[in-house]
Motif scaffolding. Structure first.
Motif, mmCIF file in Angstrom:
data_model
loop_
_atom_site.group_PDB
_atom_site.id
_atom_site.type_symbol
_atom_site.label_atom_id
_atom_site.label_comp_id
_atom_site.label_asym_id
_atom_site.label_seq_id
_atom_site.Cartn_x
_atom_site.Cartn_y
_atom_site.Cartn_z
ATOM 1 N N ALA A 167 23.472 12.246 12.461
ATOM 2 C CA ALA A 167 23.945 12.205 11.078
ATOM 3 C C ALA A 167 23.938 13.598 10.461
ATOM 4 O O ALA A 167 24.866 13.972 9.741
ATOM 5 C CB ALA A 167 23.083 11.258 10.254
ATOM 6 N N GLN A 168 22.905 14.380 10.749
ATOM 7 C CA GLN A 168 22.838 15.741 10.219
ATOM 8 C C GLN A 168 23.923 16.628 10.815
ATOM 9 O O GLN A 168 24.531 17.439 10.107
ATOM 10 C CB GLN A 168 21.460 16.342 10.476
ATOM 11 C CG GLN A 168 20.370 15.708 9.647
ATOM 12 C CD GLN A 168 19.001 16.201 10.027
ATOM 13 O OE1 GLN A 168 18.800 16.811 11.075
ATOM 14 N NE2 GLN A 168 18.032 15.938 9.167
ATOM 15 N N ALA A 212 28.937 10.443 9.512
ATOM 16 C CA ALA A 212 27.616 10.861 9.027
ATOM 17 C C ALA A 212 26.947 9.765 8.210
ATOM 18 O O ALA A 212 25.731 9.582 8.279
ATOM 19 C CB ALA A 212 27.747 12.131 8.186
ATOM 20 N N TYR A 213 27.735 9.001 7.440
ATOM 21 C CA TYR A 213 27.150 7.951 6.609
ATOM 22 C C TYR A 213 26.906 6.653 7.365
ATOM 23 O O TYR A 213 26.046 5.863 6.979
ATOM 24 C CB TYR A 213 28.030 7.685 5.384
ATOM 25 C CG TYR A 213 27.733 8.633 4.250
ATOM 26 C CD1 TYR A 213 26.684 8.387 3.381
ATOM 27 C CD2 TYR A 213 28.486 9.778 4.057
ATOM 28 C CE1 TYR A 213 26.398 9.246 2.343
ATOM 29 C CE2 TYR A 213 28.212 10.646 3.022
ATOM 30 C CZ TYR A 213 27.166 10.374 2.175
ATOM 31 O OH TYR A 213 26.885 11.236 1.151
ATOM 32 N N MET A 232 32.756 12.661 7.819
ATOM 33 C CA MET A 232 31.804 12.220 6.789
ATOM 34 C C MET A 232 31.471 10.735 6.942
ATOM 35 O O MET A 232 30.329 10.333 6.756
ATOM 36 C CB MET A 232 32.376 12.458 5.392
ATOM 37 C CG MET A 232 32.136 13.834 4.844
ATOM 38 S SD MET A 232 30.445 14.397 4.931
ATOM 39 C CE MET A 232 29.544 13.085 4.209
ATOM 40 N N GLU A 284 22.778 5.288 11.204
ATOM 41 C CA GLU A 284 21.452 5.002 10.641
ATOM 42 C C GLU A 284 20.477 4.804 11.806
ATOM 43 O O GLU A 284 20.840 4.232 12.833
ATOM 44 C CB GLU A 284 21.486 3.735 9.782
ATOM 45 C CG GLU A 284 22.232 3.885 8.478
ATOM 46 C CD GLU A 284 21.539 4.787 7.487
ATOM 47 O OE1 GLU A 284 20.294 4.935 7.552
ATOM 48 O OE2 GLU A 284 22.243 5.349 6.643
ATOM 49 N N ALA A 342 27.280 15.604 9.206
ATOM 50 C CA ALA A 342 27.385 16.083 7.824
ATOM 51 C C ALA A 342 27.547 17.604 7.777
ATOM 52 O O ALA A 342 28.319 18.129 6.971
ATOM 53 C CB ALA A 342 26.161 15.659 7.020
ATOM 54 N N LEU A 356 20.491 11.802 0.402
ATOM 55 C CA LEU A 356 20.803 10.553 1.127
ATOM 56 C C LEU A 356 20.596 10.679 2.644
ATOM 57 O O LEU A 356 21.186 9.927 3.405
ATOM 58 C CB LEU A 356 22.244 10.137 0.837
ATOM 59 C CG LEU A 356 22.577 9.863 -0.628
ATOM 60 C CD1 LEU A 356 24.055 9.569 -0.788
ATOM 61 C CD2 LEU A 356 21.733 8.741 -1.171
ATOM 62 N N ALA A 357 19.765 11.620 3.058
ATOM 63 C CA ALA A 357 19.498 11.789 4.492
ATOM 64 C C ALA A 357 18.774 10.575 5.037
ATOM 65 O O ALA A 357 17.918 9.984 4.374
ATOM 66 C CB ALA A 357 18.663 13.044 4.716
ATOM 67 N N ARG A 407 24.462 13.867 1.808
ATOM 68 C CA ARG A 407 23.977 13.252 3.058
ATOM 69 C C ARG A 407 22.939 14.140 3.728
ATOM 70 O O ARG A 407 22.019 13.659 4.383
ATOM 71 C CB ARG A 407 25.157 12.995 4.008
ATOM 72 C CG ARG A 407 24.770 12.279 5.265
ATOM 73 C CD ARG A 407 24.174 10.915 4.968
ATOM 74 N NE ARG A 407 23.965 10.168 6.204
ATOM 75 C CZ ARG A 407 23.380 9.009 6.258
ATOM 76 N NH1 ARG A 407 22.970 8.417 5.169
ATOM 77 N NH2 ARG A 407 23.228 8.388 7.406
ATOM 78 N N ALA A 466 29.739 15.195 -0.942
ATOM 79 C CA ALA A 466 29.257 14.057 -0.146
ATOM 80 C C ALA A 466 28.446 14.538 1.058
ATOM 81 O O ALA A 466 27.418 13.950 1.406
ATOM 82 C CB ALA A 466 30.429 13.199 0.314
#
Length: 107
Positions: free
Chosen positions: A54-55, A37-38, A34, A41, A58, A103-104, A99, A95
């Motif tokens: 990121a996808q 994933a966060y 996780m 960017e 998550a 928050l994607a 994401r 969470a």
């Protein structure tokens, strides 16, 4: 005649400790996924790979949460651990869903 029944009362604390250590390790792995994933960017509007990474992180964390929650539900027999064993995967699942949706990362 001696009593030859098997009693399992003495190893209850050992099962609790082993289960807590195993589930703790699983929660750490899921938490690291996780965090990945966060942290990822995109660098700009051209960086589709960062959004995909990121996808994937998550989604992997969400799948791990489901597996750990199912294993915890099946494994845990200690009354005080039963409720608390499902809180970390539920929190990490929320969470992960955040994401993946709200928050994607946007390009």
């Amino acid at each position: 005649m001696p009593d030859r029944t098997v009693r399992h009362g003495g190893s209850g604390w050992l099962r609790t400790v082993v289960g807590a250590l195993l589930f703790g390790a699983c929660h750490l792995i899921t938490g690291y996924t996780m965090l990945t994933a966060y942290v990822v960017e995109p660098d700009g509007p051209w960086d589709h790979q960062a959004v995909t990474n990121a996808q994937i992180a998550a989604g992997t964390a969400l799948a791990l949460c489901a597996m750990v929650a199912l294993a915890g539900w099946l494994y845990v027999r200690t009354p005080w651990l039963r409720v608390w064993a499902l809180v970390p995967p539920a929190t990490l699942a929320v969470a992960a869903l955040l994401r993946l949706t709200v928050l994607a990362p946007a390009l």
